[in-house]
Design an enzyme around this catalytic site. Structure first.
Site, PDB file in Angstrom:
ATOM      1  N   GLU A 191       0.833  -1.196   0.000  1.00 37.52           N
ATOM      2  CA  GLU A 191       0.000   0.000   0.000  1.00 37.52           C
ATOM      3  C   GLU A 191       0.875   1.257   0.000  1.00 37.52           C
ATOM      4  O   GLU A 191       1.751   1.412   0.833  1.00 37.52           O
ATOM      5  CB  GLU A 191      -0.928   0.015   1.226  1.00 37.52           C
ATOM      6  CG  GLU A 191      -1.869  -1.183   1.305  1.00 37.52           C
ATOM      7  CD  GLU A 191      -2.954  -1.187   0.213  1.00 37.52           C
ATOM      8  OE1 GLU A 191      -3.055  -0.195  -0.522  1.00 37.52           O
ATOM      9  OE2 GLU A 191      -3.678  -2.198   0.113  1.00 37.52           O
TER      10      GLU A 191
ATOM     11  N   CYS B  31      -7.755  -0.812   8.465  1.00 37.69           N
ATOM     12  CA  CYS B  31      -6.356  -0.860   8.015  1.00 37.69           C
ATOM     13  C   CYS B  31      -5.882   0.518   7.567  1.00 37.69           C
ATOM     14  O   CYS B  31      -4.769   0.939   7.907  1.00 37.69           O
ATOM     15  CB  CYS B  31      -6.194  -1.858   6.868  1.00 37.69           C
ATOM     16  SG  CYS B  31      -6.355  -3.566   7.414  1.00 37.69           S
TER      17      CYS B  31
ATOM     18  N   HIS C 172      -1.432  -5.463   2.386  1.00 38.03           N
ATOM     19  CA  HIS C 172      -2.639  -6.286   2.433  1.00 38.03           C
ATOM     20  C   HIS C 172      -2.317  -7.676   1.885  1.00 38.03           C
ATOM     21  O   HIS C 172      -1.609  -7.804   0.877  1.00 38.03           O
ATOM     22  CB  HIS C 172      -3.770  -5.644   1.618  1.00 38.03           C
ATOM     23  CG  HIS C 172      -4.685  -4.810   2.459  1.00 38.03           C
ATOM     24  ND1 HIS C 172      -4.901  -3.466   2.225  1.00 38.03           N
ATOM     25  CD2 HIS C 172      -5.456  -5.125   3.537  1.00 38.03           C
ATOM     26  CE1 HIS C 172      -5.759  -3.007   3.131  1.00 38.03           C
ATOM     27  NE2 HIS C 172      -6.108  -3.983   3.934  1.00 38.03           N
TER      28      HIS C 172
HETATM   29  N1  PCA Z   1      -8.229  -6.065   7.285  1.00 35.24           N
HETATM   30  C1  PCA Z   1      -9.136  -4.953   7.450  1.00 35.24           C
HETATM   31  C2  PCA Z   1      -9.007  -4.570   8.903  1.00 35.24           C
HETATM   32  C3  PCA Z   1      -8.313  -5.694   9.565  1.00 35.24           C
HETATM   33  C4  PCA Z   1      -7.791  -6.529   8.466  1.00 35.24           C
HETATM   34  O1  PCA Z   1      -7.063  -7.507   8.606  1.00 35.24           O
HETATM   35  C5  PCA Z   1      -8.919  -3.825   6.442  1.00 35.24           C
HETATM   36  O2  PCA Z   1      -8.492  -4.117   5.319  1.00 35.24           O
HETATM   37  O3  PCA Z   1      -9.182  -2.670   6.746  1.00 35.24           O
END
Ligand code: PCA
Length: 206
Positions: free
Chosen positions: A80, A143, A166
């Site tokens: 990201e 996140c 992610h």
């Molecule tokens: N993914 C979520 C929040 C916690 C996680 O593991 C997200 O992509 O915001």
């Protein structure tokens, strides 16, 4: 020693497990040579996640924060680039909170970007044979909330850098259906270890 805070999340949204925690735990357990790794789990809570991060960072003073999150829609490791100053969710977090286009930091910057060399990090991961890509939106869920906070802290303490990754569900994840994209757990562990190694090696060259 180069200090790394590695973060994964608790389960959320009906998933009994979170890939991010499975990977973070293994990376912390296996380690990376020359690097001091501390593991922390974050709550899937818009209201509590920032304080949880601050507590860890103030205690540890890490050189690098590596945050992992699960994205069931992802089919590869997603690096990201940016965190947006907004929270929005129709489904709600683990506290049942559903923000409606709320700013994270009222009057603060609309977006914050990682200062890490994201393209060379992607190349290093791909060179290990793991599918990876750069993403320009971490979403507007918890996140993104955490990433914004981490990048804000990095601006306050410029020796510190941060990145959010992610991850898809891992192969064998209890919530993975036959058409859910997955990656082997070992590949995601290797990707994160490679990223930490790459950042550490570059720091040592300076
Ligand atoms: N993914 C979520 C929040 C916690 C996680 O593991 C997200 O992509 O915001």
């Amino acid at each position: 020693m180069f200090r790394v805070l590695i973060i994964g999340f608790e389960p959320f949204g009906g998933y009994s497990e979170n890939s991010s925690w499975a990977v973070a735990e293994k990376v912390a357990a296996c380690g990376v040579e020359g690097v001091d790794i501390t593991l922390a789990q974050m709550p899937v809570s818009f209201g509590r996640v920032a304080e949880a991060l601050r507590g860890q960072v103030e205690h540890l003073c890490p050189d690098l924060i590596v945050m992992l999150g699960q994205s069931a829609a992802a089919d590869r490791v997603k690096l990201e680039r940016v965190a947006l100053n907004m929270m929005d969710s129709a489904v709600g977090d683990n506290d049942g909170y559903c923000p409606n286009e709320e700013p994270i930091n009222k009057g603060g910057e609309s977006a914050l970007l990682t200062t890490l060399p994201i393209k060379s990090l992607r190349s290093a991961i791909e060179a290990k044979g793991v599918r990876a890509k750069i993403s320009n939106s971490a979403g507007l869920y918890v996140c993104n909330r955490l990433y914004y906070e981490a990048l804000r802290m990095c601006k306050e303490s410029p020796y510190m850098q941060a990145i959010f990754i992610h991850l898809p569900l891992y192969e064998g994840h209890p919530s993975a259906k036959s058409d859910t994209p997955t990656l082997p757990l070992e590949e995601m562990i290797l990707a994160v270890q490679t990223l930490i190694r790459e950042i550490y090696d570059k720091k040592r060259e300076i």
